[in-house]
Design an enzyme around this catalytic site. Structure first.
Site, PDB file in Angstrom:
ATOM      1  N   HIS A 154     -12.318  10.657  -1.820  1.00 11.25           N
ATOM      2  CA  HIS A 154     -12.591   9.683  -2.888  1.00 11.25           C
ATOM      3  C   HIS A 154     -13.376  10.367  -3.998  1.00 11.25           C
ATOM      4  CE1 HIS A 154     -11.986   7.184   0.720  1.00 11.25           C
ATOM      5  NE2 HIS A 154     -11.559   6.240  -0.086  1.00 11.25           N
ATOM      6  N   GLN A 168      -5.165   3.603  -6.786  1.00  9.84           N
ATOM      7  CA  GLN A 168      -6.524   3.134  -6.490  1.00  9.84           C
ATOM      8  C   GLN A 168      -7.586   4.237  -6.569  1.00  9.84           C
ATOM      9  OE1 GLN A 168      -7.625   1.148  -2.504  1.00  9.84           O
ATOM     10  NE2 GLN A 168      -7.085  -0.482  -3.904  1.00  9.84           N
ATOM     11  N   PHE A 169      -7.270   5.389  -6.052  1.00  9.97           N
ATOM     12  CA  PHE A 169      -8.106   6.584  -6.192  1.00  9.97           C
ATOM     13  C   PHE A 169      -7.166   7.755  -6.473  1.00  9.97           C
ATOM     14  CE2 PHE A 169     -10.870   3.892  -3.715  1.00  9.97           C
ATOM     15  CZ  PHE A 169     -12.154   4.222  -4.120  1.00  9.97           C
ATOM     16  N   ALA A 170      -7.591   8.658  -7.335  1.00 11.18           N
ATOM     17  CA  ALA A 170      -6.728   9.803  -7.656  1.00 11.18           C
ATOM     18  C   ALA A 170      -6.360  10.582  -6.404  1.00 11.18           C
ATOM     19  CB  ALA A 170      -7.434  10.717  -8.655  1.00 11.18           C
ATOM     20  N   ASP A 171      -7.257  10.571  -5.426  1.00 11.83           N
ATOM     21  CA  ASP A 171      -6.991  11.273  -4.173  1.00 11.83           C
ATOM     22  C   ASP A 171      -5.731  10.753  -3.482  1.00 11.83           C
ATOM     23  OD1 ASP A 171     -10.173  12.317  -3.518  1.00 11.83           O
ATOM     24  OD2 ASP A 171      -9.880  10.615  -4.837  1.00 11.83           O
ATOM     25  N   GLU A 177       2.066   4.257  -2.652  1.00  9.36           N
ATOM     26  CA  GLU A 177       1.939   4.847  -3.982  1.00  9.36           C
ATOM     27  C   GLU A 177       3.262   5.355  -4.541  1.00  9.36           C
ATOM     28  OE1 GLU A 177      -0.079   5.439  -1.412  1.00  9.36           O
ATOM     29  OE2 GLU A 177      -1.949   4.551  -2.121  1.00  9.36           O
ATOM     30  N   PRO A 185       1.059  10.822  -2.416  1.00 10.83           N
ATOM     31  CA  PRO A 185       2.336  10.263  -1.947  1.00 10.83           C
ATOM     32  C   PRO A 185       3.303   9.991  -3.106  1.00 10.83           C
ATOM     33  CG  PRO A 185       0.505   9.196  -0.832  1.00 10.83           C
ATOM     34  CD  PRO A 185      -0.090  10.064  -1.918  1.00 10.83           C
ATOM     35  N   LEU A 213       0.845  -1.200   0.000  1.00  9.52           N
ATOM     36  CA  LEU A 213       0.000   0.000   0.000  1.00  9.52           C
ATOM     37  C   LEU A 213       0.878   1.247   0.000  1.00  9.52           C
ATOM     38  CD1 LEU A 213      -2.873   0.413   2.652  1.00  9.52           C
ATOM     39  CD2 LEU A 213      -2.158   2.081   0.964  1.00  9.52           C
TER      40      LEU A 213
END
Ligand code: TPP
Ligand code: MG
Lengths: 327, 366
Positions: A129, A82-85, A60, A89, A58
């Site tokens: 999200h 997984q999400f643009a948000d 990025e 990182p 996990l």
């Protein structure tokens, strides 16, 4: 020709490209066994194995940084955030590293890599999200930014992105994943990067949009057409490099320009389009260049009341068009 | 690594003679009231969590992310803290921990319903993003592990200001791989900050099993790299969790620096209400993990030791049931945030330059 959802177009195109080119790998959080939290990579690990479809830790920064290294050494990584948000990182790796590699090595090293990520609001995802992140990345020379709005373009643009010699950020509006269907030919077509589409022809107002807003713009245009306002809608498809000619030609014709984007208004991507239009076709303008954009609060709030307030929708765009048409 | 130093023996095994168990708890400083309090907060955490799923499945709340299976570790560890005086930087599974630190069932369900009076965010954040600054519970943010550096900063301020506060934060084991975590432990260890990092290791980061997240079995092994103790506890061993936390808190208060506590727990639900865990976890595995539920394990210990009588248990269940009903009614009836509040509190004061544009924003309110 098959009718597919947006997400099916993404998934099947990834599989086709991986069959075509063994140097393509897919990596990201939950992309393997689970097939991604939205199932965009469903079935890939079963077909191509754990070596080519990697469930990463996990982390990025690792996902993007390792993709850079793998691209340097002969692979074509398609990373998923997984999400643009949660791309931030990895921002350091994207902006300071991926985007600069070709320039800083004076063209000795290029990075054929794609970073796919779901973005956007209206799905009750709240502050973390829902975000539209394009403006952070379109600001950076050296990374291409692509935002398909239809299954047809999702396939054609993803192909182009994967085959491109430079890093591409591929933004997928999560609200489109299952809500939009369309015909997707099984031919090996590509949609070239850097080319916008005129999705509705018109004469009085140009509306420029991308992603979910490309759909809302069409809906708004259809509504005001009943009131006798003729709108031309442009779906940009690639935000950078930008298809400036399609934009400018349309505004030369209509003399009025509205840009619709979901991101926060201030410093958003639409500001760049507005500046371009003002600089390049000022003499053709009959009205101020205007924007309908998300409000300037830090993130899409969760409560239904507040989320609806935040989201740009066909009503808001139609109101903006009416005002511009009447100007 | 200091894996076994704080293990007070195998307290979790069912059938353990009750008297010996009670002796261990007593020697850890836990009274009967403490033990009942621990059980109550765990049972309340579970009951409230189960209610959230019912509300989700019946369309009343749009999302839930659960603490089921983590209650024992959370209760045991936070029992070593002083609610209202020490800090907790929770994560989305911390329901039992935030209840212990003073968040009420009503306040938690106000968050699930995204009501205006939700003390965490006024309905702006997703459910289970707990927070209450007045009770020193830091606001949860979805990007995982982002709070770990904040917790260390709070601990730095506590040290510099001499407040005597201890700061505890927790994340999952998947999140423990983020670079921020390593940066946080490094800084906290250098400055011997009053900080405790809890890893609630449930073996999965959504679908990714720990073998794909970590090259070692134990996150606690990483403590050695920072020269701090790394302690492993089992989430079914509530007393053991307390004992480990009590020692970590003692160290923290004494200026001896941080501790990493790894609690081995089970995730008894899907990752969230948006996840279908049968895609990556077999039915047998899910059933096997149910056997590691800390709630019946602790209940069994309390019964065997004669601490929890049938009458006391029934009374507590009734009281918890009523608390959950009350919270549901209260949150259900509470008001949504108003449109007028939507753009407030971007900054402390309003700035003219931040107002919506004169040209209008398409809302018709211009
Ligand atoms: C920076 C970041 N990346 C990705 C996510 C999406 N995400 C939310 S929870 C989660 C898994 C967390 O696993 P773990 O840390 O083990 O905690 P658990 O949920 O198992 O308690 C992921 C990938 C996120 N919230 N933040
Ligand atoms: Mg986990």
């Amino acid at each position: 020709m098959a009718v597919r959802t947006f997400i099916e177009a993404i998934r099947t195109t990834l599989a086709q490209e991986m069959r075509r080119d063994p140097s393509i790998i897919v990596l990201g959080e939950d992309v393997g066994l689970k097939g991604g939290v939205f199932l965009a990579t469903d079935g890939l690990q079963a077909e191509f194995g754990e070596a080519r479809v990697i469930d990463t830790p996990l982390t990025e920064s690792m996902i993007v940084g390792v993709s850079i290294g793998a691209a340097i050494n002969g692979l074509r990584p398609v990373a998923e955030i997984q999400f643009a948000d949660f791309i931030f990182p990895a921002f350091n790796q994207i902006q300071s590293q991926a985007a600069r590699m070709r320039y800083r090595t004076n063209n000795a090293v290029g990075l054929p890599m794609v970073i796919r990520t779901p973005y956007g609001g209206g799905v009750h995802g709240a502050l973390y999200h829902s975000q539209s992140v394009e403006a952070f990345f379109t600001h950076i020379p050296g990374i291409k930014v692509v935002v398909p709005s239809t299954p047809l373009d999702a396939r054609g643009l993803l192909r182009s992105a994967i085959r491109d010699p430079d890093p591409v950020l591929f933004l997928e509006h999560k609200k489109l994943y299952r809500s939009v269907r369309g015909e997707v030919p099984d031919t090996d077509y590509v949609t070239p990067l850097g080319s916008a589409a005129i999705t509705r022809a018109g004469t009085q107002v140009t509306v420029i949009a991308y992603g979910l807003m490309a759909h809302h713009a069409l809906e708004a245009a259809a509504r005001v057409a009943e009131e006798g306002i003729s709108v031309e809608v442009i779906d940009l498809r690639t935000l950078r490099p930008l298809d400036t000619e399609t934009v400018l030609n349309s505004v030369r014709k209509t003399g009025k320009c509205l840009i619709a984007y979901e991101d926060n208004r201030f410093g958003g991507y639409g500001a760049e389009i507005a500046a371009l239009v003002a600089e390049e076709v000022f003499d053709y303008l009959d009205a101020p260049v205007t924007r309908i954009a998300g409000p300037d609060v830090p993130g899409v709030p969760y409560s239904h009341v507040l989320e609806d307030w935040f989201m740009v929708n066909p009503d808001k765009i139609a109101a903006g068009i009416r005002k511009l048409a009447a100007y | 690594m200091d894996v076994s130093a704080n293990q007070p023996g195998d307290l979790a095994a069912p059938g353990e003679p009750g008297a010996r168990w009670l002796g261990v708890a007593a020697s850890a400083g836990l009274t009967r009231d403490d033990l009942l309090g621990l059980y109550r907060v765990m049972a309340l955490g579970r009951a409230l969590d189960e209610r959230m799923w019912i509300l989700n499945r019946s369309g009343r709340v749009a999302f839930v992310i659960s603490g089921q299976g983590h209650e024992g570790a959370q209760a045991g560890i936070t029992w070593a803290l002083r609610p209202g005086e020490d800090w907790l930087a929770p994560y989305y599974r911390s329901i039992t921990a935030v209840l212990r630190m003073g968040l009420t069932p009503r306040e938690i369900l106000l968050g699930s319903y995204a009501r205006a009076d939700d003390p965490s965010s006024g309905g702006r954040q997703m459910p289970n993003h707990y927070g209450h600054i007045g009770r020193k519970i830091l606001s949860v943010s979805s990007p995982v592990a982002s709070q770990v550096l904040h917790a260390v900063g709070i601990a730095l301020a506590a040290k510099l200001r001499g407040t005597g506060e201890v700061v505890v934060t927790s994340t999952g084991e998947g999140s423990s791989n983020q670079g921020d975590v390593h940066e946080a432990l490094n800084f906290a260890a250098i400055h011997r900050l009053p900080f405790v990092y809890v890893v609630e290791n449930n073996g999965y980061a959504i679908s990714v099993p720990s073998a794909r997240e970590l090259p070692v079995d134990d996150v606690a092994a990483r403590a050695a790299a920072f020269g701090i103790p790394g302690v492993i506890v089992r989430g079914t061993d509530v007393v053991g969790c307390y004992v480990a936390a009590r020692e970590a808190v003692r160290r923290a208060r004494a200026g001896e620096g941080p501790t990493l506590i790894e609690a081995k727990v089970e995730r008894l639900t899907a990752h969230s209400s948006d996840d279908q865990q049968t895609r990556y976890r077999s039915e047998e595995e899910i059933a096997a993990h149910r056997a590691l539920d800390p709630l019946p394990a602790f209940r069994g210990q309390l019964r065997a030791a004669g601490v929890l009588t049938a009458e006391a248990e029934a009374a507590m269940a009734a009281e918890i049931g009523e608390a959950v009903e009350d919270a549901t009614r209260f949150a259900e009836a509470a008001a949504d945030p108003t449109l007028e509040s939507a753009s407030s509190w971007v900054f402390a004061e309003d700035w003219p330059g931040e107002r919506p544009p004169a040209w209008g924003d398409g809302t018709g309110r211009d």
